[in-house]
Design a protein around this motif. Structure first.
Motif, mmCIF file in Angstrom:
data_model
loop_
_atom_site.group_PDB
_atom_site.id
_atom_site.type_symbol
_atom_site.label_atom_id
_atom_site.label_comp_id
_atom_site.label_asym_id
_atom_site.label_seq_id
_atom_site.Cartn_x
_atom_site.Cartn_y
_atom_site.Cartn_z
ATOM 1 N N GLN A 111 -11.746 118.625 22.391
ATOM 2 C CA GLN A 111 -10.311 119.077 23.389
ATOM 3 C C GLN A 111 -9.317 117.709 23.358
ATOM 4 O OE1 GLN A 111 -8.995 121.882 23.051
ATOM 5 N NE2 GLN A 111 -10.581 123.030 22.516
ATOM 6 N N PHE A 112 -10.227 116.632 23.576
ATOM 7 C CA PHE A 112 -9.325 115.348 24.075
ATOM 8 C C PHE A 112 -8.735 114.887 22.896
ATOM 9 C CE2 PHE A 112 -9.162 110.881 24.672
ATOM 10 C CZ PHE A 112 -8.481 110.796 26.215
ATOM 11 N N PHE A 113 -9.636 114.727 21.911
ATOM 12 C CA PHE A 113 -9.401 114.030 20.560
ATOM 13 C C PHE A 113 -8.591 115.087 19.742
ATOM 14 C CE2 PHE A 113 -12.922 111.348 21.674
ATOM 15 C CZ PHE A 113 -12.129 110.057 22.019
ATOM 16 N N ASN A 114 -8.701 116.509 19.793
ATOM 17 C CA ASN A 114 -7.719 117.288 19.075
ATOM 18 C C ASN A 114 -6.298 117.174 19.916
ATOM 19 O OD1 ASN A 114 -7.583 119.570 17.252
ATOM 20 N ND2 ASN A 114 -7.514 120.827 19.045
ATOM 21 N N THR A 115 -6.193 116.873 20.882
ATOM 22 C CA THR A 115 -4.955 116.815 21.459
ATOM 23 C C THR A 115 -4.432 115.466 21.498
ATOM 24 O OG1 THR A 115 -5.591 118.489 23.259
ATOM 25 C CG2 THR A 115 -3.637 117.135 23.654
ATOM 26 N N TRP A 116 -5.200 114.621 21.322
ATOM 27 C CA TRP A 116 -4.639 112.868 21.448
ATOM 28 C C TRP A 116 -5.320 112.240 20.228
ATOM 29 C CZ3 TRP A 116 -5.800 115.005 26.381
ATOM 30 C CH2 TRP A 116 -4.703 115.140 27.064
ATOM 31 N N ILE A 144 -17.931 127.722 20.145
ATOM 32 C CA ILE A 144 -16.872 128.828 20.195
ATOM 33 C C ILE A 144 -15.658 128.086 20.671
ATOM 34 C CG2 ILE A 144 -15.643 130.735 21.253
ATOM 35 C CD1 ILE A 144 -18.680 132.032 21.474
ATOM 36 N N LEU A 145 -15.709 126.995 21.724
ATOM 37 C CA LEU A 145 -14.650 126.516 22.326
ATOM 38 C C LEU A 145 -14.355 125.241 21.661
ATOM 39 C CD1 LEU A 145 -15.730 127.074 26.174
ATOM 40 C CD2 LEU A 145 -14.000 128.282 24.571
ATOM 41 N N ILE A 146 -14.926 124.731 20.779
ATOM 42 C CA ILE A 146 -14.278 123.875 19.915
ATOM 43 C C ILE A 146 -13.365 124.329 18.651
ATOM 44 C CG2 ILE A 146 -16.233 122.005 20.651
ATOM 45 C CD1 ILE A 146 -17.373 122.259 18.065
ATOM 46 N N ASN A 147 -13.264 125.387 18.757
ATOM 47 C CA ASN A 147 -12.221 125.826 17.621
ATOM 48 C C ASN A 147 -10.908 125.052 17.543
ATOM 49 O OD1 ASN A 147 -10.167 127.712 16.145
ATOM 50 N ND2 ASN A 147 -11.859 129.012 16.151
ATOM 51 N N PRO A 148 -10.365 124.651 16.358
ATOM 52 C CA PRO A 148 -9.133 123.861 16.512
ATOM 53 C C PRO A 148 -7.882 124.752 16.839
ATOM 54 C CG PRO A 148 -9.810 124.384 14.348
ATOM 55 C CD PRO A 148 -10.850 124.763 15.053
#
Length: 613
Positions: free
Chosen positions: A47-52, A12-16
């Motif tokens: 979340q880290f690589f989705n952001t950066w 659930i929490l790795i939803n883009p």
């Protein structure tokens, strides 16, 4: 909720669509979620690589990481960055140009951890490249997104830390064996050095060169499907991408087929050509711009052509003539083999040996020496120094001239002429010269007596500079207006005679320029001569000028003022008709707000009346 499997919660929490703050907010709702979320490296890694995403390649080479702690560290570093940026406007408000010594704290922060450089660049790039309109007629806090003053100092810091890192990258590059010193790496270093606010990535540049090579390969396959290039194994092709070739990899006949296809694809189909109309534009020297616009200088076009040719197994030698830059193509290493020059700037023109107008050696069929990667980059830096003086207005070229001279200092520390020019530039703009003095003393010059003269010149300047040095936090005195002063700081103006757009950032009640300047600028021919207010203005061409009140008229048209790098030094944002001063400027000209607002109201009334008509 406490019976929800962790795997489902993670999915659930790795939803883009969810951001880091969303995950943090959810984890704050109860102990179960906090413990589950904080302990899940899968969630925080995503979340880290989705952001950066640009950090993926860096972390792929590192040991396993706790991404929750890494994200915490990045946000704490962001806070430190904002606090350090907050101190810069009051400290440096009176400085036209910042010295490297003014930035030392940023170098120290960068050195505390290897990844700090990457994190700082990402944060500062977000600051300087986020252009959000600020809808306020009043001054706004420095940390407001889109604040031009924040972006101005962010750009200064970004330039400093990028060039600090690139100086080390250059040392690593020249320490490589000559076969690994490929030209496009040097060209990328130049582009990164001179464009600190632009993300110029070597892998992206290399990929674009690969794509051009693939187009040539496809065209060759259509015309010559049995060419030996298609039998070359991938490991060999990969080696050609990163190493200079000692010779062509094919026989004379196949080399001719390939070079003809290469020239046809690059110059005819893709339209690469020399930029004759805007030769001195600095963008012509930046490989990222040349690849995008397909125009450039002889040297950058040659680098692109050589890089693509090398990927296909052809060796093109860079030849740096005094008045031109060409590529030499030798068909075979056999004695008596034919060779010629490829003029990439002038429509893929081929110059046969013995016919090159740029070299006397060609007249006797002798081979002109091949330029090394270091020599090519040094010439690029020299071109940029000339370009910055040719293309930019004298008052607006300081940063470009400085960058090119500092690049020359890194590329060729023995170039005393460039160092003297850099020393004079530092002194002219009241900058700290001690780091340059230490650099000169640390070098082994071939002409030490000349270097010593420069050191003595710098020491004399430093002695005077120390006695007349500026305060750490300069005192700002409020200026007093008089009735004959019509305009205010922040108002956008049109010059009645020259028709350029500008914004007022300072004023004098009468002309304070010396007599020589007044004669040169025909002040005596003005109606009120020098007995009228004069305004310091920032102009849309990047310059600063001193203009009489009778030559100015208010306007809502800002023209190309956004291109003037100095706007952020004085103003926080643009609001509808005018620029709003930052905190330091507001302290210096507090009474100008009333005048500025009066003109704003009048312009709004005039606009409504025009709409009714």
């Amino acid at each position: 909720m406490d019976k929800l499997p962790l795997e489902i919660l993670e999915n659930i929490l790795i939803n883009p669509k969810l951001k880091i703050q969303d995950v943090i907010n959810l984890s704050s709702t109860c102990h179960f979620l906090r413990n589950s979320v904080v302990s899940s490296n899968k969630i925080w890694k995503y979340q880290f690589f989705n952001t950066w995403p640009s950090l993926w390649d860096i972390f792929a080479k590192l040991p396993p990481t706790c991404y929750y702690h890494e994200i915490q560290y990045i946000f704490s570093l962001k806070q430190i960055t904002r606090e350090m940026l907050d101190t810069m406007p009051p400290r440096f408000y009176k400085k036209l140009e910042l010295s490297d010594s003014d930035m030392e704290e940023w170098g120290e922060l960068m050195a505390k951890r290897d990844l700090n450089y990457n994190y700082l660049v990402l944060d500062l790039m977000e600051i300087v490249n986020t252009h959000v309109p600020i809808m306020s007629i009043e001054m706004v806090p420095l940390n407001t997104t889109g604040n031009k003053t924040l972006q101005y100092y962010g750009s200064k810091v970004l330039r400093y830390i990028r060039q600090l890192r690139l100086a080390k990258v250059w040392k690593d590059f020249i320490s490589l064996p000559p076969r690994r010193q490929v030209l496009e790496i040097g060209a990328v270093i130049v582009a990164q050095w001179c464009q600190p606010n632009v993300d110029v990535d070597f892998d992206d540049i290399s990929l674009k060169l690969d794509e051009i090579a693939d187009k040539v390969r496809q065209r060759l396959r259509e015309a010559n499907p049995n060419h030996s290039l298609f039998k070359v194994p991938k490991p060999v092709l990969d080696l050609w991408r990163v190493e200079n070739l000692s010779k062509n990899q094919f026989n004379v006949f196949e080399s001719r087929q390939l070079i003809a296809t290469l020239r046809e694809e690059i110059f005819v189909k893709m339209g690469f050509s020399g930029n004759n109309q805007a030769y001195y534009m600095p963008q012509n020297s930046f490989i990222n711009e040349v690849l995008d616009k397909r125009q450039g200088l002889p040297i950058t076009l040659s680098i692109v052509f050589e890089a693509v040719a090398r990927r296909l197994g052809l060796r093109c030698e860079p030849i740096s003539f005094p008045a031109h830059f060409l590529l030499r193509f030798t068909e075979s290493l056999e004695k008596g083999s034919d060779w010629y020059y490829i003029d990439v700037f002038n429509g893929r023109k081929v110059v046969r040996r013995g016919a090159c107008p740029h070299s006397r050696l060609s007249e006797t069929n002798q081979m002109f020496p091949v330029a090394t990667a270091v020599q090519v980059v040094e010439r690029m830096a020299n071109n940029l120094e000339v370009s910055s003086r040719q293309h930019t207005h004298p008052n607006g070229r300081i940063t470009r001239v400085r960058s090119s001279l500092e690049l020359l200092k890194v590329v060729n520390p023995q170039d005393l002429s460039a160092l003297v020019s850099l020393a004079r530039l530092y002194m002219l703009h009241n900058m700290d010269t001690k780091p340059l003095e230490h650099f000169l003393l640390s070098q082994e010059f071939h002409v030490p007596e000349q270097a010593q003269r420069v050191v003595h010149m710098l020491r004399d300047y430093e002695a005077h500079h120390s006695m007349n040095g500026a305060e750490i936090f300069p005192q700002i005195k409020a200026a007093r207006r008089t009735e004959n002063l019509k305009f205010a700081v922040g108002m956008v103006m049109t010059h009645l005679a020259l028709n350029y757009k500008c914004v007022i950032y300072d004023w004098d009640l009468v002309c304070l320029a010396d007599r020589e300047w007044q004669i040169q600028n025909n002040v005596d021919k003005l109606n009120l001569k020098d007995k009228q207010p004069f305004y310091n203005v920032l102009v849309e061409d990047g310059s600063r000028r001193y203009v009489a009140q009778e030559n100015l008229r208010p306007t809502e048209n800002t023209g190309f003022l956004y291109l003037n790098d100095e706007v952020g030094r004085h103003f926080s944002h643009f609001f509808e008709t005018h620029y709003v001063p930052n905190a330091e400027k507001e302290k210096e000209y507090p009474a100008d707000k009333k005048v500025r607002h009066m003109f704003y109201q009048q312009m709004k009334i005039d606009t409504r009346q025009m709409d009714q008509l």
